[in-house]
Design a protein around this motif. Structure first.
Motif, short mmCIF file in Angstrom:
data_model
loop_
_atom_site.label_atom_id
_atom_site.label_comp_id
_atom_site.label_asym_id
_atom_site.label_seq_id
_atom_site.Cartn_x
_atom_site.Cartn_y
_atom_site.Cartn_z
N ARG A 97 36.48 30.36 -4.86
CA ARG A 97 35.11 30.15 -4.37
C ARG A 97 35.05 30.30 -2.85
NH1 ARG A 97 29.98 30.71 -5.20
NH2 ARG A 97 28.72 29.00 -4.47
N LEU A 98 36.06 29.78 -2.14
CA LEU A 98 36.09 29.93 -0.69
C LEU A 98 36.17 31.40 -0.31
CD1 LEU A 98 36.17 28.74 2.15
CD2 LEU A 98 38.64 28.45 1.88
N PHE A 134 51.33 26.52 8.32
CA PHE A 134 50.10 26.32 9.07
C PHE A 134 49.80 24.84 9.29
CE2 PHE A 134 49.29 30.68 7.67
CZ PHE A 134 48.73 31.24 8.81
N GLY A 135 50.64 23.96 8.72
CA GLY A 135 50.41 22.52 8.85
C GLY A 135 49.33 22.01 7.92
N VAL A 136 49.00 22.79 6.92
CA VAL A 136 47.93 22.44 5.98
C VAL A 136 48.54 21.67 4.80
CG1 VAL A 136 46.27 23.40 4.35
CG2 VAL A 136 46.46 24.37 6.64
N MET A 137 47.99 20.49 4.54
CA MET A 137 48.46 19.69 3.42
C MET A 137 47.42 19.60 2.30
SD MET A 137 51.45 18.87 4.16
CE MET A 137 52.38 19.26 5.61
N SER A 138 46.23 20.10 2.55
CA SER A 138 45.16 20.05 1.57
C SER A 138 44.49 21.41 1.51
CB SER A 138 44.15 18.96 1.98
OG SER A 138 43.10 18.89 1.05
N THR A 139 44.39 21.97 0.31
CA THR A 139 43.77 23.28 0.16
C THR A 139 42.47 23.13 -0.61
OG1 THR A 139 45.01 23.72 -1.87
CG2 THR A 139 45.98 24.50 0.20
N PRO A 140 41.59 24.09 -0.52
CA PRO A 140 41.74 25.35 0.20
C PRO A 140 41.58 25.15 1.71
CG PRO A 140 39.53 25.23 -0.73
CD PRO A 140 40.29 24.01 -1.21
N ALA A 141 42.07 26.12 2.45
CA ALA A 141 41.94 26.10 3.90
C ALA A 141 41.61 27.51 4.38
CB ALA A 141 43.23 25.61 4.55
N LEU A 142 40.94 27.55 5.52
CA LEU A 142 40.51 28.83 6.10
C LEU A 142 41.15 28.99 7.47
CD1 LEU A 142 38.58 31.29 5.89
CD2 LEU A 142 36.88 29.90 7.05
N VAL A 143 41.84 30.11 7.65
CA VAL A 143 42.51 30.42 8.93
C VAL A 143 41.86 31.68 9.48
CG1 VAL A 143 44.69 31.03 10.04
CG2 VAL A 143 44.67 29.39 8.14
N ILE A 144 41.40 31.60 10.72
CA ILE A 144 40.78 32.76 11.37
C ILE A 144 41.58 33.08 12.63
CG2 ILE A 144 38.71 33.69 12.47
CD1 ILE A 144 37.09 31.78 10.66
N VAL A 203 35.60 23.58 0.11
CA VAL A 203 35.01 24.89 -0.06
C VAL A 203 33.83 24.96 0.92
CG1 VAL A 203 33.86 26.49 -1.62
CG2 VAL A 203 35.68 25.01 -2.47
N ALA A 204 34.04 25.64 2.03
CA ALA A 204 32.99 25.77 3.02
C ALA A 204 31.90 26.72 2.52
CB ALA A 204 33.57 26.29 4.33
N SER A 205 30.68 26.41 2.87
CA SER A 205 29.55 27.28 2.51
C SER A 205 29.58 28.52 3.40
CB SER A 205 28.24 26.54 2.72
OG SER A 205 28.02 26.34 4.11
N PRO A 206 28.88 29.58 3.00
CA PRO A 206 28.81 30.76 3.88
C PRO A 206 28.28 30.40 5.27
CG PRO A 206 28.06 31.35 1.69
CD PRO A 206 28.26 29.85 1.69
N GLU A 207 27.34 29.46 5.36
CA GLU A 207 26.78 29.06 6.65
C GLU A 207 27.84 28.37 7.52
OE1 GLU A 207 23.79 29.90 3.78
OE2 GLU A 207 25.33 28.36 3.62
#
Length: 78
Positions: A16-17, A46-56, A66-70
């Motif tokens: 979904r993300l 990346f130091g991420v312990m909880s998913t999902p995650a977004l890396v830019i 799950v971040a929204s498109p906005e």
């Protein structure tokens, strides 16, 4: 070109993300290299312990939801 990584093990939230990232990119008319990272060792780097995650562009922007498109548009480079 912007580099985007979606970190997660392939669960529904991760999928979904990725869909929301693609929707945000389309709305902003931005091209990006979008990759799905499912390797737990790479995710941990990346130091991420909880998913999902977004890396830019190598920087973790959103973790554990799950971040929204906005929300994604707000953290994408303009």
């Amino acid at each position: 070109m912007t580099s985007i990584k979606i970190l997660g093990t392939g669960c529904k939230k991760c999928i979904r993300l990725k869909e929301n990232v693609e929707a945000a990119l389309k709305e902003m008319r931005v091209e990006a290299d979008v990759q799905k990272v499912e390797d737990i060792n790479e995710i941990v780097q990346f130091g991420v312990m909880s998913t999902p995650a977004l890396v830019i562009d190598g920087e973790v922007k959103i973790v554990g939801k799950v971040a929204s498109p906005e929300e994604i548009m707000a953290v994408l480079p303009h």
